[in-house]
Design a protein around this motif. Structure first.
Motif, PDB file in Angstrom:
ATOM      1  N   UNK A 149       0.608  -1.282   0.157  1.00  0.00           N
ATOM      2  CA  UNK A 149       0.243  -0.055   0.306  1.00  0.00           C
ATOM      3  C   UNK A 149       0.791   1.260  -0.445  1.00  0.00           C
ATOM      4  N   UNK A 150       0.420   1.771  -0.917  1.00  0.00           N
ATOM      5  CA  UNK A 150       1.769   3.146  -1.144  1.00  0.00           C
ATOM      6  C   UNK A 150       1.034   4.625  -1.763  1.00  0.00           C
ATOM      7  N   UNK A 151       1.166   5.937  -1.940  1.00  0.00           N
ATOM      8  CA  UNK A 151       0.461   7.050  -2.140  1.00  0.00           C
ATOM      9  C   UNK A 151      -0.630   6.544  -3.269  1.00  0.00           C
ATOM     10  N   UNK A 152       0.644   5.790  -4.331  1.00  0.00           N
ATOM     11  CA  UNK A 152      -0.071   5.307  -5.539  1.00  0.00           C
ATOM     12  C   UNK A 152      -1.106   4.840  -5.936  1.00  0.00           C
ATOM     13  N   UNK A 153      -1.494   3.346  -5.305  1.00  0.00           N
ATOM     14  CA  UNK A 153      -2.087   2.026  -5.126  1.00  0.00           C
ATOM     15  C   UNK A 153      -3.448   3.593  -4.051  1.00  0.00           C
ATOM     16  N   UNK A 154      -3.198   4.032  -2.810  1.00  0.00           N
ATOM     17  CA  UNK A 154      -4.506   4.955  -2.359  1.00  0.00           C
ATOM     18  C   UNK A 154      -5.122   5.610  -3.360  1.00  0.00           C
ATOM     19  N   UNK A 155      -3.607   6.983  -3.963  1.00  0.00           N
ATOM     20  CA  UNK A 155      -4.746   7.490  -4.833  1.00  0.00           C
ATOM     21  C   UNK A 155      -5.761   7.060  -6.479  1.00  0.00           C
ATOM     22  N   UNK A 156      -5.173   5.684  -7.160  1.00  0.00           N
ATOM     23  CA  UNK A 156      -6.364   5.047  -7.703  1.00  0.00           C
ATOM     24  C   UNK A 156      -7.694   4.470  -6.907  1.00  0.00           C
ATOM     25  N   UNK A 157      -7.183   4.670  -5.685  1.00  0.00           N
ATOM     26  CA  UNK A 157      -8.902   3.702  -5.532  1.00  0.00           C
ATOM     27  C   UNK A 157      -9.179   5.108  -4.947  1.00  0.00           C
TER      28      UNK A 157
END
Length: 70
Positions: free
Chosen positions: A44-52
């Protein structure tokens, strides 16, 4: 790029908005397989969170556009 904490805050606020104002959509989110990790320990990283977050926004936008009161 936003920090993980900022993204998590936005996700929490948007999810609460959906739960409160669009309960029919919220029930769908609980069943959405895209939120279930396919790995035992997902990264879980900022890219994954932004996509979600973007997925949540698009889902809400689509719901509102297709369920307008007539």
């Amino acid at each position: 790029m936003k920090t993980e904490q900022e993204l998590l805050t936005q996700i929490t606020q948007l999810t609460y908005n959906i739960e409160t104002n669009y309960p029919e959509l919220y029930a769908f989110l609980l069943e959405d397989p895209s939120t279930i990790p396919s790995m035992e320990h997902p990264d879980i990283n900022p890219t994954v969170l932004k996509d979600y977050l973007n997925t949540l926004k698009e889902t809400l936008k689509h719901h509102i556009e297709n369920h307008k009161t007539k």
